[in-house]
Design a protein around this motif. Structure first.
Motif, mmCIF file in Angstrom:
data_model
loop_
_atom_site.group_PDB
_atom_site.id
_atom_site.type_symbol
_atom_site.label_atom_id
_atom_site.label_comp_id
_atom_site.label_asym_id
_atom_site.label_seq_id
_atom_site.Cartn_x
_atom_site.Cartn_y
_atom_site.Cartn_z
ATOM 1 N N GLY A 17 0.807 -1.248 -0.117
ATOM 2 C CA GLY A 17 -0.094 -0.061 0.043
ATOM 3 C C GLY A 17 0.836 1.464 -0.011
ATOM 4 N N LEU A 49 -2.680 3.267 2.751
ATOM 5 C CA LEU A 49 -3.736 2.274 3.295
ATOM 6 C C LEU A 49 -4.169 2.564 4.684
ATOM 7 C CD1 LEU A 49 -3.334 1.024 0.532
ATOM 8 C CD2 LEU A 49 -3.190 -1.257 1.820
ATOM 9 N N GLU A 86 -8.507 -1.085 4.499
ATOM 10 C CA GLU A 86 -7.987 -1.303 3.177
ATOM 11 C C GLU A 86 -7.112 -2.447 3.516
ATOM 12 O OE1 GLU A 86 -8.400 2.521 0.876
ATOM 13 O OE2 GLU A 86 -7.175 2.495 2.707
#
Lengths: 147, 147
Positions: B31, B35, B39
């Motif tokens: 990510g 994130l 998520e």
DNA sequence: ATTGCTTTTGCAAACGGTAGCGACTGCTTA
DNA sequence: TAAGCAGTCGCTACCGTTTGCAAAAGCAAT
């Protein structure tokens, strides 16, 4: 004095001064920055038993948005204090003992200027809190020994 | 590279590298700091449907405590990024557009030194984030016009 | 006073995050 | 291999905070 000035300003800004809001403002003022949400709630509820916790949250957020109160994060708790533009300050919070200390705003002047000059980034340091370890706890850790 | 080093260090520290933890670490790494918890959760759940949100919270907190990840508050959301001791930085977050910018650590060196010298207060600036208004939004506010 | 409109409130339901608990896993020792 | 133990997991219940909504209150115009 202070209280009146705030009320006057709210009135001018067209904010309704409901009994609930006055009670909450009062509680925060009396608490002198040491009260969390639930304490403000209990305090206000003493004078008006129908007081709802949702109203407390809503009102505190409103006051914060209006610049009337300041939110200080101490540990995972939020404390509220009346914001006095003449007595602006930041906060140092000790992560070990939970103690909170006021900090003169000019300690961050250099930082603010650097950000504005170099990045055109205008920092909002009004509700600024720095966590760390205070002198006492650094000398002889009382809360979490062998830190 | 990086990932391996982290795993190696966790192993040495006696931290169990369960499949869940690896998935979560992976998600955070992929990510690249963008994130949030949900998520990371969804990402990890794709590979392992039994993944529980509580495990994600527990693991992210664990990683934070171990210094493996850093928590960045953007608005009211927490984002997570792998912490690289060689690439330490702070964050500037724009309150209007939500944009996040990295900030070299030396901008706060003076501040840190002042606190330590004057108050023996040792600030924890590792997870430091300053909010404000970025250059773009100051020039032509796109999010909340007529601010 | 009455009407119409907006804001605020209290209640209740929903949400995000956390903590407790029993089941399971992976070590260690025998 | 089995027994014992600590650490971890998924589930569920829980707590603090937020949101939706209908009732109430305040305000302006009539």
């Amino acid at each position: 004095m202070k209280r009146q000035g705030i009320l006057e300003e709210l009135r001018v800004r067209g904010v309704r001064l409901t009994p609930q809001r006055l009670l909450i403002l009062n509680a925060v003022a009396e608490g002198e920055g040491h009260l969390g949400v639930d304490e403000v709630f209990r305090q206000a509820k003493q004078s008006y038993p129908y007081m709802d916790i949702a109203t407390v949250y809503r009102t505190l957020h409103l006051f914060k948005r209006l610049g009337v109160v300041t939110e200080v994060a101490i540990g995972d708790r939020l404390h509220f204090e009346i914001r006095d533009p003449d007595r602006r300050h930041h906060h140092m919070v000790c992560a070990k003992c939970g103690g909170a200390y006021d900090l003169a705003p000019d300690y961050l002047d250099g930082f603010r200027e650097a950000l504005m000059k170099e990045f055109s980034f205008e920092p909002d340091l009004d509700n600024f809190t720095v966590t760390g370890v205070c002198a006492n706890c650094n000398a002889g850790p009382s809360d979490s020994p062998q830190g």
